[in-house]
Design a protein around this motif. Structure first.
Motif, PDB file in Angstrom:
ATOM      1  N   LYS A  58      -0.693  10.968  -2.283  1.00 37.13           N
ATOM      2  CA  LYS A  58       0.260  12.029  -2.640  1.00 37.13           C
ATOM      3  C   LYS A  58       1.543  11.447  -3.225  1.00 37.13           C
ATOM      4  O   LYS A  58       1.991  11.849  -4.304  1.00 37.13           O
ATOM      5  N   SER A  59       2.153  10.497  -2.517  1.00 40.31           N
ATOM      6  CA  SER A  59       3.413   9.916  -3.005  1.00 40.31           C
ATOM      7  C   SER A  59       3.195   9.099  -4.269  1.00 40.31           C
ATOM      8  O   SER A  59       4.052   9.063  -5.152  1.00 40.31           O
ATOM      9  N   ALA A  60       2.046   8.439  -4.362  1.00 42.87           N
ATOM     10  CA  ALA A  60       1.742   7.683  -5.581  1.00 42.87           C
ATOM     11  C   ALA A  60       1.665   8.617  -6.784  1.00 42.87           C
ATOM     12  O   ALA A  60       2.145   8.296  -7.878  1.00 42.87           O
ATOM     13  N   THR A  61       1.092   9.790  -6.575  1.00 43.44           N
ATOM     14  CA  THR A  61       1.026  10.788  -7.643  1.00 43.44           C
ATOM     15  C   THR A  61       2.423  11.253  -8.023  1.00 43.44           C
ATOM     16  O   THR A  61       2.758  11.363  -9.211  1.00 43.44           O
ATOM     17  N   ASN A 105       0.818  -1.214   0.000  1.00 40.51           N
ATOM     18  CA  ASN A 105       0.000   0.000   0.000  1.00 40.51           C
ATOM     19  C   ASN A 105       0.852   1.264   0.000  1.00 40.51           C
ATOM     20  O   ASN A 105       0.353   2.354   0.234  1.00 40.51           O
ATOM     21  N   THR A 106       2.161   1.101  -0.241  1.00 42.85           N
ATOM     22  CA  THR A 106       3.086   2.235  -0.247  1.00 42.85           C
ATOM     23  C   THR A 106       3.655   2.399  -1.638  1.00 42.85           C
ATOM     24  O   THR A 106       4.230   1.459  -2.195  1.00 42.85           O
ATOM     25  N   PRO A 165      -7.256   5.827  -0.361  1.00 38.81           N
ATOM     26  CA  PRO A 165      -6.799   4.677  -1.155  1.00 38.81           C
ATOM     27  C   PRO A 165      -5.915   3.721  -0.364  1.00 38.81           C
ATOM     28  O   PRO A 165      -6.071   2.506  -0.450  1.00 38.81           O
ATOM     29  N   ARG A 166      -4.996   4.267   0.426  1.00 33.71           N
ATOM     30  CA  ARG A 166      -4.075   3.401   1.173  1.00 33.71           C
ATOM     31  C   ARG A 166      -4.819   2.522   2.156  1.00 33.71           C
ATOM     32  O   ARG A 166      -4.556   1.316   2.267  1.00 33.71           O
ATOM     33  N   ILE A 195       3.780   1.091 -10.529  1.00 35.94           N
ATOM     34  CA  ILE A 195       2.528   1.733 -10.132  1.00 35.94           C
ATOM     35  C   ILE A 195       1.922   2.572 -11.247  1.00 35.94           C
ATOM     36  O   ILE A 195       0.701   2.685 -11.358  1.00 35.94           O
ATOM     37  N   GLU A 196       2.762   3.165 -12.103  1.00 37.60           N
ATOM     38  CA  GLU A 196       2.203   4.007 -13.168  1.00 37.60           C
ATOM     39  C   GLU A 196       1.399   3.194 -14.179  1.00 37.60           C
ATOM     40  O   GLU A 196       0.604   3.751 -14.948  1.00 37.60           O
TER      41      GLU A 196
END
Length: 500
Positions: A64-67, A23-24, A375-376, A31-32
């Motif tokens: 945020k970090s996923a973005t 989930n991180t 989401p997480r 992930i993209e």
């Protein structure tokens, strides 16, 4: 159930591996490929390619970090020349309350360090002939500039600090550049570290300098205003842009993230706001040609960056947006993960369930009731549900049921809330035996005075566990009514879940 049996269960369901295991964002190298495109993603990506800044704020776990990582990788896959993305996520040098001029100088030097590091790492992705050819093609002015920049802003740091930072840079480039060379494809980080050292030594040799001796490189790249606070940060940042452009990039994208994840800011939003405010306080830093800033900020920190809290920010000149998820977007997020981790064979969440569960809307509403619009948390909750189900079927291969969901939600509620609050605090809420209450209820349950009861409620409120929810009439005059706010605590109390 053993890990081998769990693996077989995921394969039987049709997955290559557990789609909810991680989930991180930093631990999801692809992930993209399955990230959804919420409305704000386009704005962040567009602003990342231009001079200026953009701030994205949101709750923890909102993406945020996923973005940030999605934008990083999308930019690195653009045709050259493209911006050079660097992640400013380490703030160890910023510990303590620094005056704004000193803080800005440290930020600027750190940006230049990360720029040089990223360029060196990028060169290691090329074959030796290409990297050597690049160095040989530098003119005298460029060679002199590179020499001084590397020694003043890169080699001036200890080898251990450079190696630790390089690992993070390797992770950033690994997916996008894996096909460039065999060493990158194998992800042998020790070999990559050595290749950066060898490349730096080759550059030093090219200029007849010993990289072990940096004492003679403490002058600026060229004369700049000498002030009491040290070198001008705007000058340093402009030189960093010059360096990136010399290396073939169009500009620099500084992605500032994780300011609330240091040991002194994790539980202190004000300290995190103080840490980042110096960059916001100088609008000129956001107007440097070839330099763009993207900030990924916890919403509690963003709320403090206002004049009321003595941290004024010109938000009228600095575009910003808050992350807002809805159930439809979260459903899309989950379905993209299901599709990706099953090679397209699973499209909907209900496909994991027995035939009596076929209502997607009902299922997502139930999950969101506990996970909120995070989401997480939703991904973690689904992982907990799947794991609990696998253990409950004792080696069999039955599909999920609504009972599986309820058991998994109970497990998640108890395990996760005890990561944030003490057993004693949650036991106090359980003792109320109600999710809505008034002050008088607290006095009766705990046999305490009205003032003591009010103070206990204030403590719960400050923790984010309860909130005032209007008033009710109980006699002569209305009294404040309170409700349990945290959905995990609400579930524990309403279902009388065991905390042990």
């Amino acid at each position: 159930m053993s890990s081998a049996e769990s693996k077989n269960y995921y394969e039987i369901l049709g997955f290559t591996r557990n789609p909810f295991e991680t989930n991180t964002a930093e631990r999801e190298p692809e992930i993209e490929l399955y990230a959804v495109r919420p409305p704000y993603l386009d704005r962040v990506e567009d602003s990342s390619k231009n001079t200026g800044s953009f701030t994205l704020s949101g709750n923890r776990g909102s993406g945020k970090s996923a973005t940030r990582i999605t934008v990083q990788r999308n930019i690195l896959n653009l045709a050259a020349p493209h911006p050079l993305p660097i992640a400013l996520t380490n703030f160890s040098e910023m510990r303590g309350k620094l005056e704004v001029p000193k803080a800005l100088e440290l930020y600027a030097r750190n940006v230049f360090f990360l720029t040089i590091e990223a360029c060196l790492v990028y060169l290691t992705s090329l074959d030796k002939g290409a990297s050597k050819g690049f160095l040989k093609n530098l003119n005298k002015h460029q060679a002199h500039f590179m020499n001084r920049a590397i020694n003043e802003y890169y080699l001036s740091r200890s080898e251990s600090a450079r190696n630790a930072s390089a690992q993070e840079c390797f992770d950033l480039f690994s997916v996008s550049l894996a096909s460039r060379s065999q060493i990158w494809g194998s992800k042998k980080w020790s070999a990559l570290s050595s290749s950066v050292i060898d490349l730096t030594a080759a550059i030093a040799k090219l200029f007849d300098k010993d990289i072990g001796d940096t004492s003679s490189y403490k002058e600026l790249l060229s004369s700049s205003p000498d002030t009491a606070s040290g070198p001008d940060p705007i000058f340093i940042l402009r030189k960093a842009v010059d360096f990136a452009r010399m290396m073939g990039f169009s500009s620099i994208l500084v992605q500032v993230d994780k300011i609330d994840e240091t040991d002194w800011t994790t539980n202190d939003a004000d300290a995190a706001a103080q840490l980042i405010w110096p960059i916001y306080s100088n609008v000129q830093i956001h107007e440097i040609d070839g330099l763009s800033w993207s900030f990924f900020v916890w919403n509690k920190v963003r709320d403090l960056l206002v004049s009321e809290h003595s941290k004024p920010v010109r938000w009228d000149k600095l575009p910003n947006e808050k992350i807002k998820w809805d159930e439809k977007q979260l459903k899309g997020l989950i379905e993209k993960r299901l599709d990706y981790f099953s090679n397209g064979s699973i499209k909907k969440l209900t496909e994991l369930f027995s035939s009596d569960v076929d209502d997607d809307e009902m299922l997502y509403s139930l999950l969101v009731s506990l996970s909120g619009l995070s989401p997480r948390i939703l991904i973690t909750l689904l992982d907990t549900i799947l794991t609990a189900h696998i253990h409950s079927i004792d080696g069999k291969t039955s599909k999920l049921t609504l009972k599986s969901v309820e058991i998994g939600m109970d497990t998640y509620a108890v395990s996760s809330i005890l990561n944030d609050f003490s057993t004693d605090t949650i036991s106090q809420l359980k003792k109320l035996n109600a999710t809505e209450f008034v002050t008088k209820d607290v006095t009766k349950v705990f046999s305490i005075s009205q003032p003591a009861a009010r103070q206990k409620i204030i403590t719960w409120d400050n923790m984010g566990l309860v909130r005032r929810d209007g008033q009710i009439s109980t006699g002569a005059k209305p009294v404040d009514k309170f409700k349990i706010l945290d959905p995990r605590a609400e579930r524990i109390v309403s279902r009388n879940l065991d905390l042990y």
